[in-house]
Motif scaffolding. Structure first.
Motif, PDB file in Angstrom:
ATOM      1  N   GLY A   1     -17.089 -42.848  93.376  1.00 55.55           N
ATOM      2  CA  GLY A   1     -16.461 -43.861  92.545  1.00 55.55           C
ATOM      3  C   GLY A   1     -17.453 -44.798  91.881  1.00 55.55           C
ATOM      4  O   GLY A   1     -18.627 -44.869  92.257  1.00 55.55           O
ATOM      5  N   LEU A   2     -16.960 -45.536  90.906  1.00 59.21           N
ATOM      6  CA  LEU A   2     -17.819 -46.427  90.132  1.00 59.21           C
ATOM      7  C   LEU A   2     -18.398 -47.567  90.956  1.00 59.21           C
ATOM      8  O   LEU A   2     -19.463 -48.101  90.629  1.00 59.21           O
ATOM      9  CB  LEU A   2     -17.028 -47.001  88.946  1.00 59.21           C
ATOM     10  N   ALA A   3     -17.706 -47.959  92.039  1.00 58.23           N
ATOM     11  CA  ALA A   3     -18.212 -49.065  92.852  1.00 58.23           C
ATOM     12  C   ALA A   3     -19.586 -48.749  93.426  1.00 58.23           C
ATOM     13  O   ALA A   3     -20.419 -49.645  93.603  1.00 58.23           O
ATOM     14  CB  ALA A   3     -17.234 -49.388  93.985  1.00 58.23           C
ATOM     15  N   LEU A   4     -19.832 -47.475  93.707  1.00 56.36           N
ATOM     16  CA  LEU A   4     -21.140 -47.088  94.240  1.00 56.36           C
ATOM     17  C   LEU A   4     -22.240 -47.277  93.206  1.00 56.36           C
ATOM     18  O   LEU A   4     -23.388 -47.536  93.557  1.00 56.36           O
ATOM     19  CB  LEU A   4     -21.109 -45.633  94.707  1.00 56.36           C
ATOM     20  N   LEU A   5     -21.886 -47.134  91.925  1.00 59.67           N
ATOM     21  CA  LEU A   5     -22.881 -47.339  90.880  1.00 59.67           C
ATOM     22  C   LEU A   5     -23.361 -48.782  90.882  1.00 59.67           C
ATOM     23  O   LEU A   5     -24.540 -49.057  90.680  1.00 59.67           O
ATOM     24  CB  LEU A   5     -22.312 -46.980  89.512  1.00 59.67           C
ATOM     25  N   GLY A   6     -22.428 -49.692  91.103  1.00 60.71           N
ATOM     26  CA  GLY A   6     -22.804 -51.094  91.186  1.00 60.71           C
ATOM     27  C   GLY A   6     -23.750 -51.353  92.345  1.00 60.71           C
ATOM     28  O   GLY A   6     -24.721 -52.094  92.221  1.00 60.71           O
ATOM     29  N   LEU A   7     -23.465 -50.722  93.486  1.00 58.35           N
ATOM     30  CA  LEU A   7     -24.336 -50.891  94.649  1.00 58.35           C
ATOM     31  C   LEU A   7     -25.718 -50.301  94.389  1.00 58.35           C
ATOM     32  O   LEU A   7     -26.729 -50.881  94.791  1.00 58.35           O
ATOM     33  CB  LEU A   7     -23.710 -50.217  95.867  1.00 58.35           C
ATOM     34  N   SER A   8     -25.759 -49.133  93.739  1.00 58.32           N
ATOM     35  CA  SER A   8     -27.060 -48.521  93.459  1.00 58.32           C
ATOM     36  C   SER A   8     -27.872 -49.404  92.514  1.00 58.32           C
ATOM     37  O   SER A   8     -29.086 -49.537  92.665  1.00 58.32           O
ATOM     38  CB  SER A   8     -26.880 -47.127  92.860  1.00 58.32           C
ATOM     39  N   GLY A   9     -27.189 -50.014  91.547  1.00 60.66           N
ATOM     40  CA  GLY A   9     -27.881 -50.920  90.644  1.00 60.66           C
ATOM     41  C   GLY A   9     -28.415 -52.147  91.365  1.00 60.66           C
ATOM     42  O   GLY A   9     -29.536 -52.595  91.128  1.00 60.66           O
ATOM     43  N   GLN A  10     -27.616 -52.685  92.285  1.00 60.07           N
ATOM     44  CA  GLN A  10     -28.064 -53.839  93.064  1.00 60.07           C
ATOM     45  C   GLN A  10     -29.246 -53.480  93.944  1.00 60.07           C
ATOM     46  O   GLN A  10     -30.175 -54.259  94.119  1.00 60.07           O
ATOM     47  CB  GLN A  10     -26.904 -54.365  93.913  1.00 60.07           C
ATOM     48  N   ALA A  11     -29.220 -52.265  94.519  1.00 55.58           N
ATOM     49  CA  ALA A  11     -30.334 -51.826  95.358  1.00 55.58           C
ATOM     50  C   ALA A  11     -31.613 -51.727  94.536  1.00 55.58           C
ATOM     51  O   ALA A  11     -32.688 -52.147  94.966  1.00 55.58           O
ATOM     52  CB  ALA A  11     -30.013 -50.483  96.003  1.00 55.58           C
ATOM     53  N   ALA A  12     -31.504 -51.140  93.345  1.00 60.28           N
ATOM     54  CA  ALA A  12     -32.678 -51.023  92.483  1.00 60.28           C
ATOM     55  C   ALA A  12     -33.167 -52.398  92.044  1.00 60.28           C
ATOM     56  O   ALA A  12     -34.363 -52.637  91.914  1.00 60.28           O
ATOM     57  CB  ALA A  12     -32.351 -50.168  91.270  1.00 60.28           C
TER      58      ALA A  12
ATOM     59  N   GLY B   1     -33.008 -55.021  93.776  1.00 58.39           N
ATOM     60  CA  GLY B   1     -33.545 -55.782  94.903  1.00 58.39           C
ATOM     61  C   GLY B   1     -35.035 -56.004  94.743  1.00 58.39           C
ATOM     62  O   GLY B   1     -35.575 -57.013  95.165  1.00 58.39           O
ATOM     63  N   SER B   2     -35.734 -55.069  94.135  1.00 60.21           N
ATOM     64  CA  SER B   2     -37.163 -55.211  93.864  1.00 60.21           C
ATOM     65  C   SER B   2     -37.422 -55.622  92.421  1.00 60.21           C
ATOM     66  O   SER B   2     -38.571 -55.747  92.016  1.00 60.21           O
ATOM     67  CB  SER B   2     -37.862 -53.877  94.139  1.00 60.21           C
ATOM     68  N   GLY B   3     -36.362 -55.806  91.646  1.00 58.47           N
ATOM     69  CA  GLY B   3     -36.515 -56.111  90.229  1.00 58.47           C
ATOM     70  C   GLY B   3     -36.798 -54.875  89.406  1.00 58.47           C
ATOM     71  O   GLY B   3     -37.082 -54.971  88.210  1.00 58.47           O
ATOM     72  N   LEU B   4     -36.719 -53.687  90.039  1.00 57.37           N
ATOM     73  CA  LEU B   4     -37.112 -52.456  89.365  1.00 57.37           C
ATOM     74  C   LEU B   4     -36.249 -52.159  88.149  1.00 57.37           C
ATOM     75  O   LEU B   4     -36.767 -51.885  87.058  1.00 57.37           O
ATOM     76  CB  LEU B   4     -37.047 -51.294  90.357  1.00 57.37           C
ATOM     77  N   ARG B   5     -34.953 -52.188  88.320  1.00 60.38           N
ATOM     78  CA  ARG B   5     -34.074 -51.826  87.201  1.00 60.38           C
ATOM     79  C   ARG B   5     -34.240 -52.802  86.038  1.00 60.38           C
ATOM     80  O   ARG B   5     -34.288 -52.392  84.876  1.00 60.38           O
ATOM     81  CB  ARG B   5     -32.631 -51.805  87.687  1.00 60.38           C
ATOM     82  N   ARG B   6     -34.345 -54.082  86.353  1.00 58.69           N
ATOM     83  CA  ARG B   6     -34.525 -55.091  85.308  1.00 58.69           C
ATOM     84  C   ARG B   6     -35.844 -54.866  84.567  1.00 58.69           C
ATOM     85  O   ARG B   6     -35.909 -54.962  83.334  1.00 58.69           O
ATOM     86  CB  ARG B   6     -34.503 -56.481  85.940  1.00 58.69           C
ATOM     87  N   LEU B   7     -36.919 -54.561  85.302  1.00 54.50           N
ATOM     88  CA  LEU B   7     -38.213 -54.360  84.674  1.00 54.50           C
ATOM     89  C   LEU B   7     -38.274 -53.066  83.854  1.00 54.50           C
ATOM     90  O   LEU B   7     -38.987 -52.986  82.857  1.00 54.50           O
ATOM     91  CB  LEU B   7     -39.314 -54.320  85.752  1.00 54.50           C
TER      92      LEU B   7
END
Length: 286
Positions: A90-101, A103-109
């Motif tokens: 489900g889509l809720a897991l995508l939100g969690l994966s984004g938050q996990a990424a 956590g180190s600022g990786l996705r934002r960077l």
């Protein structure tokens, strides 16, 4: 009996005794089973699986599988594929994966790099991270040329070693860990049209060159390119990756392509290193 609603009211078999230790074991067992179902759905992709197939794969009864999937669906971690009896992540897991990424600022960077590279070259770029024995897509930026990909969209998961970004991540691990992952995933590779020997060759190529640039794609007619993200002193296991129609870029164009990706990866690594240093100075006791 593959429809979740068809099993409403069916009780699952007991999973533990009435003692405190029995209840603790039951809770751990339920958690393990739920995680097993999520992993099975993650390996299946967007098409999903029927409840009966999931139950058979995990060695569970239909009633237990239904009970767990109903709870996961309630939290948005599992959803039904429209017009069918299949289930998928489900889509809720995508939100969690984004938050996990993040956590180190990786996705934002990495987001500006994905946008910049996609705009320059017209290709679709992926941010891939490690998740245990798997690699997970946590961000993606489509280009003008959208083509078939094993990684699918955000939330797509594959065994470590499958796909360009996944191979780059695996190659960045210590040698003993690489061997352990290859041994654990060996039986899964044929499901993706490859073998342990082929994955090992790709990993060795990345370890030698520091990147993967090859026409040896698992999808005919495509070339792959990936660069691992490895900032010093920072526990990030990630990669930027793309695949493209092989005829679109000649040898010179591919080298320029690779150079630009390396520039963006260097910027990302510098940002992660600076972020880690700032965090350490703010928390000197940690």
């Amino acid at each position: 009996m593959d429809n979740l609603s068809s099993l409403q009211g069916v009780d699952a078999e007991p999973t533990g005794g009435d003692t405190p230790s029995g209840r603790a074991e039951s809770g751990i067992q339920v958690l393990d089973r739920a995680i097993g179902l999520l992993q099975a759905l993650g390996q299946t992709g967007n098409n999903g699986l029927q409840l009966s197939r999931l139950a058979a794969q995990q060695g569970l009864s239909l009633s237990t599988t239904h009970r767990l999937l109903t709870a996961l669906e309630r939290h948005g971690w599992v959803e039904r594929v429209a017009g069918s009896k299949r289930l998928r992540l489900g889509l809720a897991l995508l939100g969690l994966s984004g938050q996990a990424a993040d956590g180190s600022g990786l996705r934002r960077l990495c987001r500006p790099a994905l946008l910049q590279l996609s705009g320059e070259f017209g290709e679709t770029f992926y941010l891939i991270v490690r998740s245990g024995l798997n690699a997970l897509v946590v961000d993606r930026q489509e280009g003008a040329y959208v083509i078939e990909s094993l990684t699918q969209g955000i939330g797509g998961m594959m065994p470590l070693g499958i796909g360009a970004g996944s191979a780059a991540i695996l190659a960045s691990q210590p040698a003993a860990e690489v061997e352990a992952v290859l041994a654990a995933n060996a039986a899964r590779y044929p499901q993706f049209g490859t073998s342990l020997a082929q994955v090992r060759r790709r990993v060795e190529q990345v370890r030698q060159d520091g990147h993967l640039l090859s026409d040896d794609s698992l999808i005919a007619g495509l070339a792959v390119l990936s660069v691992p993200i490895r900032p010093k002193g920072h526990a990030v296991t990630a990669a930027l990756a793309t695949n493209f129609i092989a005829s679109r870029h000649d040898a010179a164009g591919r080298l320029a392509f690779l150079a630009r990706i390396r520039q963006e990866v260097a910027t990302i690594e510098a940002g992660l290193t600076a972020s880690a240093a700032a965090h350490a100075s703010f928390n000197p006791g940690r």
